[in-house]
Design a protein around this motif. Structure first.
Motif, PDB file in Angstrom:
ATOM      1  N   UNK A 251       8.633  38.964 -16.009  1.00 42.19           N
ATOM      2  CA  UNK A 251       9.025  38.938 -17.223  1.00 42.19           C
ATOM      3  C   UNK A 251       8.829  37.730 -18.109  1.00 42.19           C
ATOM      4  N   UNK A 252       8.580  36.549 -17.380  1.00 42.19           N
ATOM      5  CA  UNK A 252       8.232  35.340 -18.025  1.00 42.19           C
ATOM      6  C   UNK A 252       6.603  35.458 -18.612  1.00 42.19           C
ATOM      7  N   UNK A 253       5.819  35.965 -17.764  1.00 40.73           N
ATOM      8  CA  UNK A 253       4.405  36.253 -17.946  1.00 40.73           C
ATOM      9  C   UNK A 253       4.494  37.104 -19.318  1.00 40.73           C
ATOM     10  N   UNK A 254       5.205  38.300 -19.211  1.00 39.31           N
ATOM     11  CA  UNK A 254       4.991  39.188 -20.381  1.00 39.31           C
ATOM     12  C   UNK A 254       5.530  38.468 -21.434  1.00 39.31           C
ATOM     13  N   UNK A 255       6.563  37.691 -21.805  1.00 35.99           N
ATOM     14  CA  UNK A 255       7.097  36.524 -22.713  1.00 35.99           C
ATOM     15  C   UNK A 255       6.059  35.908 -23.340  1.00 35.99           C
ATOM     16  N   UNK A 256       5.186  35.241 -22.285  1.00 37.41           N
ATOM     17  CA  UNK A 256       4.183  34.337 -22.870  1.00 37.41           C
ATOM     18  C   UNK A 256       2.969  35.146 -23.454  1.00 37.41           C
ATOM     19  N   UNK A 257       2.642  36.097 -22.720  1.00 38.01           N
ATOM     20  CA  UNK A 257       1.521  36.840 -23.606  1.00 38.01           C
ATOM     21  C   UNK A 257       1.844  37.270 -24.880  1.00 38.01           C
ATOM     22  N   UNK A 258       3.171  37.698 -25.224  1.00 38.40           N
ATOM     23  CA  UNK A 258       3.278  37.883 -26.584  1.00 38.40           C
ATOM     24  C   UNK A 258       3.689  36.885 -27.486  1.00 38.40           C
TER      25      UNK A 258
ATOM     26  N   UNK B 156       1.635  27.178 -35.743  1.00 34.81           N
ATOM     27  CA  UNK B 156       2.487  27.925 -36.886  1.00 34.81           C
ATOM     28  C   UNK B 156       2.760  29.165 -36.545  1.00 34.81           C
ATOM     29  N   UNK B 157       2.077  29.898 -35.854  1.00 37.32           N
ATOM     30  CA  UNK B 157       2.351  31.292 -35.462  1.00 37.32           C
ATOM     31  C   UNK B 157       3.467  31.370 -34.519  1.00 37.32           C
ATOM     32  N   UNK B 158       3.458  30.431 -33.755  1.00 39.47           N
ATOM     33  CA  UNK B 158       4.867  30.183 -32.653  1.00 39.47           C
ATOM     34  C   UNK B 158       5.993  29.713 -33.657  1.00 39.47           C
ATOM     35  N   UNK B 159       5.995  28.979 -34.353  1.00 36.72           N
ATOM     36  CA  UNK B 159       7.189  28.616 -35.369  1.00 36.72           C
ATOM     37  C   UNK B 159       7.646  30.115 -36.191  1.00 36.72           C
ATOM     38  N   UNK B 160       6.747  30.914 -36.614  1.00 39.30           N
ATOM     39  CA  UNK B 160       6.908  31.917 -37.236  1.00 39.30           C
ATOM     40  C   UNK B 160       7.697  32.950 -36.140  1.00 39.30           C
ATOM     41  N   UNK B 161       7.049  33.144 -35.051  1.00 38.71           N
ATOM     42  CA  UNK B 161       7.807  33.941 -34.070  1.00 38.71           C
ATOM     43  C   UNK B 161       9.003  33.660 -33.605  1.00 38.71           C
ATOM     44  N   UNK B 162       9.232  32.444 -33.468  1.00 39.61           N
ATOM     45  CA  UNK B 162      10.777  31.767 -32.998  1.00 39.61           C
ATOM     46  C   UNK B 162      11.523  32.289 -34.226  1.00 39.61           C
ATOM     47  N   UNK B 163      11.314  31.948 -35.344  1.00 41.01           N
ATOM     48  CA  UNK B 163      12.305  32.367 -36.259  1.00 41.01           C
ATOM     49  C   UNK B 163      12.370  33.678 -36.637  1.00 41.01           C
ATOM     50  N   UNK B 164      11.448  34.464 -36.461  1.00 43.86           N
ATOM     51  CA  UNK B 164      11.569  35.819 -36.589  1.00 43.86           C
ATOM     52  C   UNK B 164      12.269  36.484 -35.458  1.00 43.86           C
ATOM     53  N   UNK B 165      12.114  35.823 -34.230  1.00 41.84           N
ATOM     54  CA  UNK B 165      12.974  36.601 -33.109  1.00 41.84           C
ATOM     55  C   UNK B 165      14.749  36.402 -33.065  1.00 41.84           C
ATOM     56  N   UNK B 166      15.082  35.669 -34.348  1.00 45.94           N
ATOM     57  CA  UNK B 166      16.472  35.451 -34.566  1.00 45.94           C
ATOM     58  C   UNK B 166      16.939  36.690 -35.284  1.00 45.94           C
TER      59      UNK B 166
END
Length: 490
Positions: free
Chosen positions: A323-330, A336-346
């Motif tokens: 599950x963690x590996x799948x999360x990491x791959x996504x 900046x892409x990580x910031x966007x991903x974290x905010x969009x996941x809310x």
């Protein structure tokens, strides 16, 4: 003055100790998992760390001019600079440099003269106050620390103020006022007076040159010229360790022979950080995951820290490494892409509240940037339920008991940690602060928020107008109904 220095996270356990490693290996004791994975770095990586360590240690004890620590955004430059400023080995190396004898001319000919080491530091901080991101702030801070260490230099550097103080009767108590011109004149004397170097030598650590806020007359080129001229005119009695992002103006100005590139040197530090934070029992599978995280981080410590926090949250719900590996791959592999991903996941509600907190901190209101304490944040839920909650005649939130205030503060910690995805945290801005306040975990986040897409998203949720209303309504009530709770926090 030292607010930014205090706000920088302390280096993770054992992180950056490699910079003081001995010729025969690391000074610190490796744990079992480190020994098992000692081949995780290539021979080339080990050689690079060793040569970088020797380069820096030689500069400390025998070198001169400017040593440059360069690195990507989020690679850990400020953390390393704080680590170096506080480490005994830094002072030890500089003391060796200071104790090398110089010769002066006296009545009886040449004689040996020991020099006193003067050490000071300054951390530029672009999201901070004017003095935290300007040359004026740099001058004031370094002068303060120099004169605090060497009060015998006050008559020489603050000549007019010293003479004025001496001319006053001792019974008269006066307050010393130092304007910008006075500070600049004193700093010029510090730079140019060769007599100072007979008995003193100076070393300054200056972090975040890229966080200096350029003006029309003083841009990055000008600050580089000032620092370079200072070391050259001192004839080896002043040296600087500076850090910056890899901007051409800094790479061109500072010698590559006295430079380390941080993202090329921190792989093992990141492995250790991930291993100790995740605390995964299954060694074989966990090492595969650890290496994958570090590979994808590509030298950006901030990216690794945020990803580890995200994966730890997943561990609360599932211990399956797949599950963690799948999360990491996504996850995006750019910051900046990580910031966007974290905010969009809310979800929309949590994202709106997160954006509201961002807006308060970036709005520039002193109440927001300096005093948004956990207790103050605990009233956000009340505001969501009723925009005019602070103005009701029978105000129900008057708090005097310490236990009740602490309970609300703890709830605020948990609430904000739950929906801000680690992008905000409570920190003490200054050494004497008893209460932490809400701030960004890294200066790259307000830069990211200024991008068009995020600004549009925040404006779409009508953030600024709502929070200006919140601040104005609550400030009125703070002064009337909540004097004990909020004035203590302030």
């Amino acid at each position: 003055m030292h607010g930014r220095f205090e706000a920088v996270d302390d280096a993770h356990y054992k992180t950056f100790e490699w910079i003081f490693e001995s010729d025969g290996g690391e000074d610190y004791e490796s744990n079992e998992s480190d020994k098992i994975n000692e081949d995780s770095d290539s021979d080339e990586g080990d050689d690079l760390r060793r040569s970088s360590s020797e380069l820096f240690k030689h500069w400390l004890s025998l070198g001169r001019d400017i040593f440059h620590i360069s690195g990507k955004l989020g690679s850990g430059k400020s953390t390393l600079m704080k680590f170096l400023c506080e480490h005994d080995r830094t002072r030890g190396g500089l003391q060796q440099w200071a104790s090398t004898f110089t010769y002066a001319i006296g009545p009886d000919g040449r004689y040996k003269c020991d020099r006193k080491l003067v050490f000071a530091s300054f951390f530029f901080w672009k999201p901070g106050t004017l003095l935290q991101k300007s040359l004026s702030g740099l001058y004031r801070s370094l002068l303060h620390d120099v004169l605090n260490s060497c009060p015998e230099l006050i008559p020489m550097l603050l000549l007019d103020q010293w003479n004025e103080a001496k001319s006053m009767p001792w019974q008269v108590q006066t307050q010393l006022q130092l304007g910008t011109k006075d500070i600049k004149a004193a700093f010029t004397r510090l730079r140019e007076n060769q007599n100072l170097y007979e008995k003193h030598c100076f070393c300054y650590f200056i972090d975040g040159l890229d966080e200096y806020e350029e003006t029309r007359s003083e841009d990055y080129t000008e600050i580089v010229k000032i620092l370079s001229d200072w070391t050259k005119k001192s004839r080896g009695n002043v040296k600087l360790c500076v850090s910056s992002r890899e901007y051409n103006v800094f790479l061109n100005a500072f010698s590559s022979e006295r430079r380390i590139r941080l993202q090329d040197l921190t792989r093992r530090d990141m492995e250790r950080y991930v291993r100790e934070k995740l605390q995964i029992d299954k060694r074989e599978d966990s090492e595969t995951l650890i290496q994958a995280i570090v590979d994808k981080g590509d030298g950006i410590f901030l990216w690794v820290a945020l990803v580890v926090k995200t994966l730890r949250d997943r561990l609360e719900a599932s211990h399956e490494l797949l599950v963690l590996k799948s999360e990491l791959d996504s996850l995006p592999d750019e910051l900046e892409g990580l910031f966007t991903h974290l905010l969009r996941s809310l979800d929309k509600s949590a994202r709106k509240r997160t954006y509201q907190l961002f807006a308060v901190i970036t709005e520039g209101n002193p109440c927001a940037t300096g005093y948004l304490s956990p207790l103050a944040c605990s009233f956000l839920e009340n505001y969501y339920e009723n925009k005019a909650f602070a103005m009701v005649p029978d105000f129900p939130y008057y708090i005097t008991e310490a236990a009740a205030r602490n309970e609300r503060a703890v709830l605020a910690y948990k609430s904000i940690n739950g929906y801000c995805r680690g992008l905000l945290e409570f920190k003490r801005n200054n050494p004497g602060d008893e209460t932490p306040c809400l701030t960004f975990i890294h200066r790259s986040i307000p830069e990211f928020l200024s991008t068009t897409n995020i600004e549009d998203d925040m404006n779409l949720l009508r953030i600024l107008s709502l929070w200006k209303r919140f601040l104005s309504s609550c400030l009125l009530k703070y002064g009337q109904r909540l004097p004990a709770a909020f004035r203590e926090e302030k």
